[in-house]
Structure formats: C-alpha cells, structure tokens
Design a protein around this motif. Structure first.
Motif, PDB file in Angstrom:
ATOM      1  N   ASP B 453       0.809  -1.422   0.009  1.00 21.52           N
ATOM      2  CA  ASP B 453      -0.414  -0.147  -0.043  1.00 21.52           C
ATOM      3  C   ASP B 453       0.774   1.540  -0.199  1.00 21.52           C
ATOM      4  N   GLU B 454       0.253   2.539   0.024  1.00 21.60           N
ATOM      5  CA  GLU B 454       0.721   3.504  -0.577  1.00 21.60           C
ATOM      6  C   GLU B 454       1.597   3.950   0.694  1.00 21.60           C
ATOM      7  N   THR B 455       2.210   2.898   1.941  1.00 22.60           N
ATOM      8  CA  THR B 455       3.173   3.744   3.110  1.00 22.60           C
ATOM      9  C   THR B 455       4.413   2.503   2.739  1.00 22.60           C
ATOM     10  N   ASP B 456       3.717   2.068   2.038  1.00 26.46           N
ATOM     11  CA  ASP B 456       5.416   1.069   1.425  1.00 26.46           C
ATOM     12  C   ASP B 456       6.116   1.344   0.236  1.00 26.46           C
ATOM     13  N   CYS B 457       7.752   1.927   0.505  1.00 23.73           N
ATOM     14  CA  CYS B 457       8.898   1.910  -0.124  1.00 23.73           C
ATOM     15  C   CYS B 457       9.231   1.736  -1.214  1.00 23.73           C
ATOM     16  N   ARG B 548      16.278  13.576  -1.042  1.00 22.07           N
ATOM     17  CA  ARG B 548      17.168  13.740   0.290  1.00 22.07           C
ATOM     18  C   ARG B 548      15.177  12.968   1.402  1.00 22.07           C
ATOM     19  N   ARG B 549      14.643  12.574   0.427  1.00 18.82           N
ATOM     20  CA  ARG B 549      12.924  12.142   1.022  1.00 18.82           C
ATOM     21  C   ARG B 549      12.170  11.112   0.878  1.00 18.82           C
ATOM     22  N   CYS B 550      11.742  10.293   1.577  1.00 13.33           N
ATOM     23  CA  CYS B 550      11.293   9.136   1.085  1.00 13.33           C
ATOM     24  C   CYS B 550       9.350   9.406   1.354  1.00 13.33           C
ATOM     25  N   PRO B 551       8.777   9.345   0.793  1.00 10.75           N
ATOM     26  CA  PRO B 551       7.768   9.844   0.408  1.00 10.75           C
ATOM     27  C   PRO B 551       6.653   8.729   0.822  1.00 10.75           C
ATOM     28  N   ALA B 552       7.150   8.018   1.396  1.00 15.05           N
ATOM     29  CA  ALA B 552       5.774   6.111   1.836  1.00 15.05           C
ATOM     30  C   ALA B 552       6.565   7.120   3.395  1.00 15.05           C
ATOM     31  N   GLY B 553       7.670   7.078   3.420  1.00 10.10           N
ATOM     32  CA  GLY B 553       7.514   7.279   5.077  1.00 10.10           C
ATOM     33  C   GLY B 553       8.705   6.020   6.318  1.00 10.10           C
ATOM     34  N   LYS B 554       9.088   5.438   4.639  1.00 10.58           N
ATOM     35  CA  LYS B 554       9.725   3.925   5.557  1.00 10.58           C
ATOM     36  C   LYS B 554      11.132   3.883   5.757  1.00 10.58           C
ATOM     37  N   CYS B 555      11.755   4.992   4.908  1.00 15.28           N
ATOM     38  CA  CYS B 555      13.389   4.691   5.443  1.00 15.28           C
ATOM     39  C   CYS B 555      13.874   5.438   6.739  1.00 15.28           C
ATOM     40  N   THR B 556      13.916   4.574   7.214  1.00 14.33           N
ATOM     41  CA  THR B 556      14.343   5.133   8.525  1.00 14.33           C
ATOM     42  C   THR B 556      15.417   6.142   8.873  1.00 14.33           C
ATOM     43  N   SER B 557      16.269   6.536   7.250  1.00 14.60           N
ATOM     44  CA  SER B 557      17.671   7.434   8.206  1.00 14.60           C
ATOM     45  C   SER B 557      16.924   8.711   7.195  1.00 14.60           C
ATOM     46  N   LEU B 558      15.856   8.612   6.474  1.00 12.88           N
ATOM     47  CA  LEU B 558      15.286   9.798   6.093  1.00 12.88           C
ATOM     48  C   LEU B 558      14.174  10.275   6.923  1.00 12.88           C
ATOM     49  N   LYS B 600      13.690   4.365  15.288  1.00 10.56           N
ATOM     50  CA  LYS B 600      12.200   4.134  14.236  1.00 10.56           C
ATOM     51  C   LYS B 600      11.226   3.257  14.236  1.00 10.56           C
ATOM     52  N   CYS B 601      10.715   2.251  15.150  1.00  5.27           N
ATOM     53  CA  CYS B 601      10.140   1.707  15.038  1.00  5.27           C
ATOM     54  C   CYS B 601       8.359   1.765  14.998  1.00  5.27           C
ATOM     55  N   GLY B 602       8.078   2.865  15.221  1.00  2.00           N
ATOM     56  CA  GLY B 602       6.858   4.091  14.835  1.00  2.00           C
ATOM     57  C   GLY B 602       5.421   3.206  15.878  1.00  2.00           C
TER      58      GLY B 602
END
Lengths: 163, 616
Positions: B453-457, B548-558, B600-602
């Motif tokens: 879904d949309e939250t997967d990068c 330098r942005r992860c649109p899905a908000g998944k890549c923890t370094s970003l 960053k486990c959320g």
C-alpha cells in the motif's frame, strides 16, 4: 565414546549408500547435537570418507546448519516478504535491542539466540516469530519485551501458538 | 491395510469405501501450518474429547484436513451435512459447536464470517467472496479430505489416473495428453511440461529419475506447502504417472526442511502408497515398478533452481550447473532427470482423468488451466486462491482478496518473489498469464502475490529483495556474487539519502549486466525487483536522491519522529510503550524523543492518543 557420536555412527552405518548422503547425515547430526561443531564435521568426514573441507563447504553453504550453539530459547523472526511489509524489520530491530545481540548471535548467558528466517508459511498471521518452534502471530515491536519476559519467567515449550 | 493388485481391485476398493455410511455429522478442521500455528490441533483434540465424553463417536466424526486457503480467518472449521463454515475458531469454541450447533441445531452465530464490505454474515463457504471466483483444480482436495488417509484420497478418485495411465494409455499417449493440455511449469519458468517429459523419455539410459521440486523458497508463497500438507497423494500419483510416461523407476521429492508438517504428511503418504501397492514393484499388477523417496533441503534458495537442486540431492553444495546439457539429458548422477514442481504435478491426475481438452478449455491462449496464488501483505484476505489463467489482477486483489487493509490505497503488487517485479496499481486490469506478466517486467514465478500500500517504499522493497538475493547467491558466478552486492550498496546509499543521479544510472546499467551475464535463473532475474520498481516508481527513487526524502515515510535514515510540545499532554503512553526506551519526560510534562537511541519502530506514533507525534 560420547553417546551422541555413537548414535550418529549407528545412523551412518544404517545408510543404504554413503554416496550423496552428506546432507542427510548433517541433518541428523544437527538434530543430535543442536549444531555441528568442527569435531563433529571431522568425524562425519571420516565416516563418509570425504574430505573435511567438503563437509565444511556444505555445512557453511546451507543456512539450516549452524556451526555455533544456540540459546536455550531460539527466537526466529520471519523476514519473508509478507512479514516484511507488515513490519517484521521493526520487530527484529526491537529484539536486537532488547537482547543486545545481532542476528545469528546468542546472549552471553546462553539463554537467547536470535535468527531471521525466510518464510515459515504462516503469512496469514504476519508478522510472525517463533520461539523454540512455538509461533507468535501478529507481533508488534511493543510485544517484544513481554515475549522475552515470558521466556524468562514461565519458560516456553515447543509447538502450538504462543499467545 | 489392503494391497491392491489390479485396477479392478482399486475400483472395487473405492466402491467398498463408498458403502461405508459416513457419520451423521462430520467436523472438518484445518490442520495446515497456518491454522496449526493458531492452535487448530488443540481444537481438534477438544472436539474429540467432548465427543468421547458424550459418547457420540458414532454420530460425529472429526476429520483433520489440509489448508482451506482462507488463512486470514483461520482456524477454519467446516461442518457437514449442513456445510456450515466457521472462522477464527479457538479450542474453547469446540464446546459450543458440539452442544449448540450439532446437538441443538443452532448455528453458532459469532463464529460466522462477516463480509467486511457488506456487513453480511455468511454461513456457507460458497457464499463467501473469497471462494466465489475461485476454480479449484490443483487444490481440489485441500480442506476436503484427511491427507493422512489414503482411503480418503481413493474415495475422491485417487490413483484412478495412475490406473488409467498404466492400463489404458501407452507412455507416448500420456505424454501426448500432457502436451495437448498445454500445462506449463508452475514453479517459475513456465516451460511446457509435456515437452520436458518427451525430452526425458527420448534420452536413452537404463536409469532415469523423476524429481518433484518442493523447495518452495520464494518468501510469501506457500501453495506447494499447502498442497503437500493437504493432498500429498496427488503429488505421488502424478510422479508415478510421469515415471510410466518417461520410463523411470525412481522418484525423489526435494523438500524444504523448514516445512516439517509437509515432510511428515508426505512421508506418511509415501508409506501408505507403498503398502497399498500404489508404489513399489508391479504396481496394480501392471509390471511397472516405481518407488519414491524424499530428500531434505537445508535452507538455500538457489536449490529451487533445477541444476542446483540436483547437486544438493547428491549431497553437494547447491551450486548451479551450466546448461546445456539439460537435466533431461544429464541430471542426477548424470542420468536423465525430469523435474517439475509440486503444483505442476498436482494438475496431472486431473488432466489424465478429465482429458487434455477439458484442461485446455480453461485459461488463455498460451497459458492453460488454473494457477494458485498466495495472497499476502496488505490485503484483507490473506490466503491461497486458485483462479483460471487470464483472470484480471483486479478480480484477485479486490474480489477474492477483499481489497486493501485498513482502508489504504493499493500501490503495487509484487509477483514472482525475488525474481519478479512490482506491478503498479494502474495495470490492475491485466489478465494474469505468463506472457502478460513478463511483458510488464514481472513474472509468474511460483505465484506469490505480495500486496503493498501507500506506506510501502519501493526503494525499500527493492533493497529488501536485493538483501535476500545477496544472502542467497551461491557465489559461483561473478555477476551475481559481486554485482548484486554492488546493487545492494547503491540501494542502501539511496535509502540513506546519500544517492546521486549517477547512482540511479549505475543501478540500471549494473542490473542489466547482471541479468544478461549470470549463470543461472537466480542471477538472471535478481535485478528484476530493482529494474521494475525503477520503471514504474522512478519518481520515488528521484525523491530519495534529489530531495533526500522518502515519500512513503519508510526509509528510517530519512525519517525522524518528533513530539509536538503543543499537542503533548504528558500522558506517558508513548514512553511506556517505547520498546527501547528512548522517550523521556515526566507525567504532565512534554515528552522528548532521544533521537540517537530511537530505532524508528513507530510504536509511539501509533500509540499517541493526541496525535502529538509526527514523522518528519
């Protein structure tokens, strides 16, 4: 002689043919010893009449075989794709923090070892972990501590569901 | 146990079995791996205990079965004769099912399936959306028979195809039938099965092998496991038919050690088949000899590749061989060897019994029959679905699969595992067959379908698969061993926010070189997850590099979680739930995340009752 080695010898003697029997023998050895240390590898090499280097090559090729002992509680975090997209990486990270060990490691007191596995086929319960074969489904990072605590206080017997 | 000495005796045995009147009530409980992990074994025990206490053994029978496919709602219980379908049944529910349903005639309402879209309750399996558009050929017996009873299989025409092949068809006629059916390999390649059989038959040798590839390594695919757990005799019967057609007297099932239940069921089935005379010497008095044994894998994905598998069977490291020569000429111990996977074999008995014309009437022009898909990931109905080839992806995801979880939007469907690619949401109307999937940069593979879904990068997903490939590359050829490692490093760099546009170019170039120059199927297809996500989700890669942005908000370094001082009430929920812990702050005082310790486990993000935690 060590009784486990005796059992292993008996198994090897009972084989129809020694040709191509290395992996079968290693499976048996790991069942007996829990892992396959160097002296057991050498023993198998001698018994099957193959070079030790070949035994070592095969043992290290397959992820199912371990050359190091595991903890009393073997925690396996499924990192199959289904579990991954449902947050298995976060669960694994939390286990690493909680136990202070990396994947493949074992705690100093030999109580816990941590592994990541490819897929245990319980994708309906993703993300899934197992402790000594007991399956915990739909695990969240915040459940990790209670699972570890459960091992420490009540212990976990194998099989069935953990929750 | 009876030894069956002729086809006639098999038919007589079946009619004797049908004379046995079944118990008035039959309780089918799923005993597959998924449901067993949810205590379905204890459930079956509870049923038996209650029935024994009430002395109802003559009226009620408990039948453990293989997988019903609807794993999301397991454990599943199906009651006959009224065909009531119960979902999510716990061991404690056995009491109500026996007392309320069976003894008092009242359906246990709370255990019925509720359609999440319409809110309707369904008591019968065939009314549930998940089952409505399915066509079960390979899975026909899963959930219908006790896989540990050969008599159950025989009651469902088991071993009749073998009888027909041995007594009414020449080996050539069997091969012709399989060729005519249009059946293609269900394990990945999609090679025509009959052509493979013919090539192995034509290879001259005193010794030939029939191999069943049950090394289902694609993570997220579990149809072969379910087939072996639910209908193991179908695989054995098909291997014997192949042995007759090809002229082989020995079969070998190469199975993953990670599937203990499937190993157990298959072992049981093989020993029953021997004692009934369905395996062994002079099968049903035909003069045909065929034996089957198992060979256990040891956790190497590459062993699903047929030449690696053969090396592994010989007790070696599972490294691939150069083709040609093909297994049909030089296989195990250099003898001609025919290798098909579990699902391919599971179709064979039906093709022999019902005929090639029946089978080829299902599906598309070049892809005949049905295909089992393992639906997993962010989909409502996780499970196994078997549909005719050519079914649009939309029907599978939204019809059978019941749509996306938590009301999220579909982003992509990953098919073909680490060898496949991601299909974007706008290709949903594509009819699924071998050619169509390939034309959009994916592949059928073994039929795993991971819904995202949309939250997967997509960068993260590609990295996940590459990590898998790097771990599983056997190391024999350089493009795969080193190339994939480099690919993974590039992806790591991009997901950490250090990537450049040149890196994107290198990703593609390197991917193409690995694809063109690797030795075996694993290496040749390993860049697919990268190349296909780059093709369809190029903008996501660029966002990682340029912004330098992860649109899905998944890549923890970003990504960083932070607490808004305006919204935080100091309720301490986040700090209590943080597994690290890395949140400090006292009650009624604004909390603070210690970024250096945060993993960053959320958890805090999902637990905060005031929406005070945000991803930045």
């Amino acid at each position: 002689m060590d009784s486990k080695l005796q059992k292993l010898n008996k198994f090897i003697d009972g084989l129809d043919t020694k040709e191509g029997a290395l992996i079968t023998t290693l499976h048996h050895a790991q069942e007996l010893f829990g892992y396959i240390p160097e002296d057991v590898q050498n023993h198998i090499a001698h018994a099957l009449n193959v070079p030790s280097s070949k035994v070592y090559g095969v043992v290290t090729f397959y992820s199912f075989f371990s050359t190091k002992p595991k903890g009393k509680y073997k925690i396996s975090v499924c990192m199959g794709t289904a579990c991954f997209v449902r947050g298995a990486a976060e669960v694994l990270e939390t286990f690493k923090q909680e136990l202070g060990i990396d994947v493949g490691g074992v705690t100093e007191d030999m109580q816990f070892s941590l592994d990541s596995i490819r897929c245990m086929g319980a994708c309906g319960l993703a993300p899934v972990i197992s402790v000594n074969g007991k399956v915990f489904g739909r695990v969240k990072p915040e459940d990790v501590r209670s699972i570890v605590q459960k091992c420490k206080t009540e212990g976990i017997s194998s099989g069935g569901q953990g929750w | 146990m009876v030894k069956i000495n002729s086809f006639k005796e098999l038919k007589e045995h079946k009619s004797r079995l049908s004379e046995h009147k079944p118990a008035e009530w039959r309780i089918f409980t799923c005993a597959g791996t998924g449901c067993a992990a949810s205590d379905s074994i204890f459930l079956a025990e509870n049923f038996r205990k209650i029935i024994a206490e009430k002395n109802l053994q003559d009226r009620i029978q408990v039948i453990p079965t293989g997988c019903f496919g609807f794993c999301e709602k397991g454990p599943i219980v199906n009651i006959f004769p009224d065909d009531t379908f119960y979902v999510k049944v716990s061991p404690d529910d056995a009491d109500d099912i026996v007392n309320q349903h069976i003894l008092n005639g009242q359906v246990v309402d709370r255990l019925l399936y509720i359609d999440p879209q319409t809110g309707e309750k369904h008591a019968q399996q065939h009314n549930i959306g998940f089952y409505q558009n399915q066509m079960r050929v390979a899975l026909r017996n899963c959930g219908k028979i006790n896989p540990e009873q050969i008599d159950d299989y025989i009651s469902h025409d088991g071993y009749f195809a073998l009888g027909k092949a041995l007594f009414e068809m020449s080996p050539e006629a069997v091969i012709e039938e399989v060729k005519k059916s249009g059946l293609r390999g269900r394990g990945g390649g999609g090679f025509p099965t009959g052509v493979k059989w013919e090539a192995t038959r034509k290879s001259e040798s005193d010794k030939k092998y029939i191999v069943c590839n049950a090394d289902e390594g694609d993570p997220g695919a579990f149809m072969d496991r379910s087939l072996m757990e639910g209908d193991p005799h179908a695989v054995i019967e098909a291997m014997a038919i192949a042995g007759h057609a090809i002229g082989a007297d020995e079969g070998l099932v190469y199975i993953r050690a990670e599937y203990p239940l499937a190993v157990h069921r298959l072992k049981t089935a093989i020993s029953q088949a021997f004692s009934y005379g369905m395996l062994g010497n002079n099968i049903m008095g035909s003069g045909f000899n065929f034996k089957v044994r198992m060979s256990l894998g040891a956790g190497a994905f590459v062993c699903g590749e047929e030449t690696s598998l053969m090396n592994s069977v010989q007790g070696e490291r599972g490294e691939p061989r150069v083709k040609p020569p093909f297994p049909a000429q030089h296989g195990i111990w250099n003898q001609p060897t025919n290798i098909n996977n579990v699902e391919t074999y599971a179709n064979i008995p039906q093709i022999i019994l019902k005929g090639a014309d029946w089978f080829s009437s299902i599906g598309t022009e070049k892809s005949k029959g049905t295909k089992v898909f393992a639906l997993a990931g962010k989909i409502n109905n996780v499970g196994l679905a078997e549909v005719p080839m050519g079914t649009p992806l939309r029907d599978v995801i939204f019809g059978i699969g019941g749509g996306i979880r938590d009301g999220k939007k579909l982003k992509a469907v990953q098919t073909g595992g680490p060898s496949g690619g991601c299909i974007p949401a706008d290709e949903l109307d594509l009819p699924i067959d071998y050619e169509n999937l390939q034309s959009i940069g994916s592949m059928m593979g073994s039929g795993g379908m991971i819904v995202m879904d949309e939250t997967d990068c997509m960068v993260d997903v590609a990295k996940f698969y590459l990590e898998f490939t790097v771990g599983e590359s056997c190391g024999k050829c350089t493009p795969c061993r080193i190339g994939n490692l480099r690919l993974h490093e590039l992806l790591e760099k991009i997901s950490n926010g250090h990537g450049t546009m040149d890196d994107l170019k290198s990703l593609r170039e390197l991917g193409e070189v690995i694809r063109d120059t690797s030795l075996c199927g694993l290496g040749q297809t390993s860049p697919n997850p990268v190349l296909s996500t780059m093709n369809y989700f190029g903008d996501e890669y660029e966002a990682h590099v340029k912004e330098r942005r992860c649109p899905a908000g998944k890549c923890t370094s970003l990504l960083r979680y932070q607490i808004s001082p305006e919204k935080c009430t100091g309720c301490t929920v986040c700090a209590k739930n943080c597994p690290v812990p890395c949140i400090e702050g006292e009650r009624k005082v604004t909390h603070r995340i210690i970024q250096e310790k945060c993993i960053k486990c959320g958890v805090c993000y999902s637990k905060c009752p005031f929406g005070a935690i945000s991803k930045v």
